[in-house]
Design a protein around this motif. Structure first.
Motif, short mmCIF file in Angstrom:
data_model
loop_
_atom_site.label_atom_id
_atom_site.label_comp_id
_atom_site.label_asym_id
_atom_site.label_seq_id
_atom_site.Cartn_x
_atom_site.Cartn_y
_atom_site.Cartn_z
N LEU A 39 0.82 -1.21 0.00
CA LEU A 39 0.00 0.00 0.00
C LEU A 39 0.86 1.26 0.00
CD1 LEU A 39 -2.88 -0.97 2.44
CD2 LEU A 39 -2.94 -0.83 -0.06
N LEU A 51 -3.85 5.98 1.23
CA LEU A 51 -3.00 4.81 1.37
C LEU A 51 -1.79 5.05 2.28
CD1 LEU A 51 -3.04 3.43 -2.28
CD2 LEU A 51 -4.41 2.73 -0.33
N ALA A 55 -0.89 2.57 5.34
CA ALA A 55 0.40 1.87 5.36
C ALA A 55 1.13 2.11 6.67
CB ALA A 55 1.25 2.33 4.17
#
Length: 101
Positions: A39, A51, A55
């Motif tokens: 990600l 994202l 992450a």
């Protein structure tokens, strides 16, 4: 001849159940480490505002749970931070949250 029940197995089934849970937790943490890396890498290209934080969260959770893929979790953490830095730099250039090349 006298029939008797077999003697119970002496290998502590509780330990294997706990060991199985520990292995499952480490396997889950390994999956989180890989997901944070993927990600974070994908976030450099698209949807970095979404994202990047995901992450970062997955990487920190994987590191706290003791993943065996520590390097991949650290890379996911670094890439998640890089996602947000790229977003910050590009929005400073354009002056908006959305950016394009």
């Amino acid at each position: 001849m006298r029939l008797t029940t077999p003697a119970p197995h002496r290998t502590a089934p509780h330990r294997t159940a706990v060991g199985g849970r520990v292995r499952a937790a480490v396997r889950d943490a390994d999956g989180m480490a890989v997901a944070s890396f993927v990600l974070g890498l994908l976030g450099l290209l698209v949807l970095n505002i979404v994202l990047g934080p995901i992450a970062i969260a997955l990487a920190t959770t994987a590191l706290r749970r003791g993943t065996s893929r520590r390097g991949r979790a650290c890379l996911g953490l670094g890439l998640g931070i890089a996602d947000l830095l790229v977003l910050l730099a590009l929005t400073q250039m354009n002056g908006t949250i959305s950016w394009s090349f």
